[in-house]
Write a protein that holds these residues in place. Sequence first.
Motif, PDB file in Angstrom:
ATOM      1  N   SER A   1       0.826  -1.208   0.000  1.00 17.48           N
ATOM      2  CA  SER A   1       0.000   0.000   0.000  1.00 17.48           C
ATOM      3  C   SER A   1       0.863   1.263   0.000  1.00 17.48           C
ATOM      4  N   LEU A   2       1.890   1.278   0.826  1.00 16.70           N
ATOM      5  CA  LEU A   2       2.788   2.435   0.882  1.00 16.70           C
ATOM      6  C   LEU A   2       3.559   2.601  -0.427  1.00 16.70           C
ATOM      7  N   PHE A   3       4.017   1.489  -0.996  1.00 20.76           N
ATOM      8  CA  PHE A   3       4.711   1.539  -2.277  1.00 20.76           C
ATOM      9  C   PHE A   3       3.785   2.102  -3.354  1.00 20.76           C
ATOM     10  N   GLY A   4       2.556   1.624  -3.388  1.00 23.24           N
ATOM     11  CA  GLY A   4       1.588   2.101  -4.379  1.00 23.24           C
ATOM     12  C   GLY A   4       1.302   3.584  -4.242  1.00 23.24           C
ATOM     13  N   ALA A   5       1.171   4.049  -3.006  1.00 21.00           N
ATOM     14  CA  ALA A   5       0.928   5.477  -2.775  1.00 21.00           C
ATOM     15  C   ALA A   5       2.122   6.304  -3.244  1.00 21.00           C
ATOM     16  N   HIS A   6       3.318   5.771  -3.046  1.00 22.77           N
ATOM     17  CA  HIS A   6       4.544   6.458  -3.480  1.00 22.77           C
ATOM     18  C   HIS A   6       4.587   6.561  -5.010  1.00 22.77           C
ATOM     19  N   ILE A   7       4.263   5.463  -5.680  1.00 22.71           N
ATOM     20  CA  ILE A   7       4.228   5.470  -7.149  1.00 22.71           C
ATOM     21  C   ILE A   7       3.205   6.490  -7.633  1.00 22.71           C
TER      22      ILE A   7
ATOM     23  N   LEU B   1       9.379  -2.884 -12.289  1.00 27.00           N
ATOM     24  CA  LEU B   1       9.897  -1.740 -11.537  1.00 27.00           C
ATOM     25  C   LEU B   1      10.788  -0.892 -12.448  1.00 27.00           C
ATOM     26  N   VAL B   2      11.642  -1.547 -13.209  1.00 24.68           N
ATOM     27  CA  VAL B   2      12.531  -0.838 -14.133  1.00 24.68           C
ATOM     28  C   VAL B   2      11.712  -0.132 -15.228  1.00 24.68           C
ATOM     29  N   LYS B   3      10.692  -0.782 -15.742  1.00 16.04           N
ATOM     30  CA  LYS B   3       9.821  -0.156 -16.751  1.00 16.04           C
ATOM     31  C   LYS B   3       9.157   1.102 -16.194  1.00 16.04           C
ATOM     32  N   LEU B   4       8.665   0.999 -14.966  1.00 15.78           N
ATOM     33  CA  LEU B   4       8.024   2.160 -14.340  1.00 15.78           C
ATOM     34  C   LEU B   4       9.022   3.294 -14.140  1.00 15.78           C
ATOM     35  N   ALA B   5      10.222   2.964 -13.686  1.00 17.46           N
ATOM     36  CA  ALA B   5      11.245   3.986 -13.463  1.00 17.46           C
ATOM     37  C   ALA B   5      11.571   4.712 -14.767  1.00 17.46           C
TER      38      ALA B   5
ATOM     39  N   LEU C   1      11.823   2.857  -4.771  1.00 13.42           N
ATOM     40  CA  LEU C   1      11.878   2.076  -3.527  1.00 13.42           C
ATOM     41  C   LEU C   1      12.162   2.935  -2.305  1.00 13.42           C
ATOM     42  N   ASP C   2      12.308   4.225  -2.506  1.00 12.46           N
ATOM     43  CA  ASP C   2      12.648   5.136  -1.416  1.00 12.46           C
ATOM     44  C   ASP C   2      11.377   5.763  -0.840  1.00 12.46           C
ATOM     45  N   PHE C   3      10.636   4.946  -0.099  1.00 15.97           N
ATOM     46  CA  PHE C   3       9.414   5.441   0.537  1.00 15.97           C
ATOM     47  C   PHE C   3       9.467   5.108   2.019  1.00 15.97           C
ATOM     48  N   ASP C   4       8.750   5.892   2.793  1.00 10.34           N
ATOM     49  CA  ASP C   4       8.778   5.787   4.252  1.00 10.34           C
ATOM     50  C   ASP C   4       7.872   4.656   4.719  1.00 10.34           C
ATOM     51  N   MET C   5       8.461   3.633   5.310  1.00  8.63           N
ATOM     52  CA  MET C   5       7.696   2.486   5.812  1.00  8.63           C
ATOM     53  C   MET C   5       6.872   2.840   7.041  1.00  8.63           C
ATOM     54  N   ASP C   6       7.137   3.978   7.655  1.00 10.73           N
ATOM     55  CA  ASP C   6       6.394   4.387   8.845  1.00 10.73           C
ATOM     56  C   ASP C   6       5.261   5.345   8.525  1.00 10.73           C
ATOM     57  N   GLU C   7       5.098   5.673   7.250  1.00 11.10           N
ATOM     58  CA  GLU C   7       4.052   6.614   6.834  1.00 11.10           C
ATOM     59  C   GLU C   7       2.679   6.044   7.155  1.00 11.10           C
ATOM     60  N   ASP C   8       1.778   6.919   7.588  1.00  7.81           N
ATOM     61  CA  ASP C   8       0.397   6.505   7.853  1.00  7.81           C
ATOM     62  C   ASP C   8      -0.351   6.500   6.537  1.00  7.81           C
ATOM     63  N   ASP C   9      -0.741   5.311   6.087  1.00  5.38           N
ATOM     64  CA  ASP C   9      -1.440   5.185   4.802  1.00  5.38           C
ATOM     65  C   ASP C   9      -2.954   5.085   4.963  1.00  5.38           C
TER      66      ASP C   9
ATOM     67  N   ILE D   1      -1.214  -1.575  -8.718  1.00  7.02           N
ATOM     68  CA  ILE D   1       0.001  -1.185  -7.992  1.00  7.02           C
ATOM     69  C   ILE D   1      -0.333  -0.060  -7.026  1.00  7.02           C
ATOM     70  N   GLU D   2      -0.987   0.968  -7.528  1.00  6.95           N
ATOM     71  CA  GLU D   2      -1.292   2.148  -6.718  1.00  6.95           C
ATOM     72  C   GLU D   2      -2.248   1.837  -5.571  1.00  6.95           C
ATOM     73  N   ARG D   3      -3.071   0.814  -5.712  1.00  6.82           N
ATOM     74  CA  ARG D   3      -3.983   0.418  -4.641  1.00  6.82           C
ATOM     75  C   ARG D   3      -3.361  -0.613  -3.701  1.00  6.82           C
ATOM     76  N   GLY D   4      -2.105  -0.968  -3.948  1.00  4.74           N
ATOM     77  CA  GLY D   4      -1.426  -1.920  -3.076  1.00  4.74           C
ATOM     78  C   GLY D   4      -1.853  -3.355  -3.287  1.00  4.74           C
ATOM     79  N   GLN D   5      -2.348  -3.663  -4.464  1.00  2.00           N
ATOM     80  CA  GLN D   5      -2.832  -5.011  -4.754  1.00  2.00           C
ATOM     81  C   GLN D   5      -1.861  -5.820  -5.612  1.00  2.00           C
ATOM     82  N   ARG D   6      -0.758  -5.211  -6.019  1.00  3.56           N
ATOM     83  CA  ARG D   6       0.220  -5.896  -6.872  1.00  3.56           C
ATOM     84  C   ARG D   6       1.588  -5.888  -6.212  1.00  3.56           C
TER      85      ARG D   6
END
Length: 80
Positions: A8-14, A54-58, A69-77, A42-47
């Motif tokens: 979920s946090l990764f998806g929000a970051h993307i 990841l490389v294609k998206l970058a 991959l540089d997202f805060d794991m402590d973020e309130d999602d 991905i954005e909904r945290g379902q993938r």
Amino acid sequence: MQEAKTLSLFGAHIKRIRVTKGYSQEQLAAFAGLDRTYISGIERGQRNISLMNLVKLAKALEVPAKQLLDFDMDEDDGQQ
């Protein structure tokens, strides 16, 4: 459910990066050679995406892959 939170946090970051670039999900999907529903998942945290996607998206977002991959794991999602 640490895995669900991570996805979920990764998806929000993307999504933040995509919106900052001014791309719609459709545009990002086209640039990356992926389906729009895949981007949505991905954005909904379902993938849990592969390294190659990841490389294609970058490349499509014109950022280094490590930035995705540089997202805060402590973020309130908003999820428990």
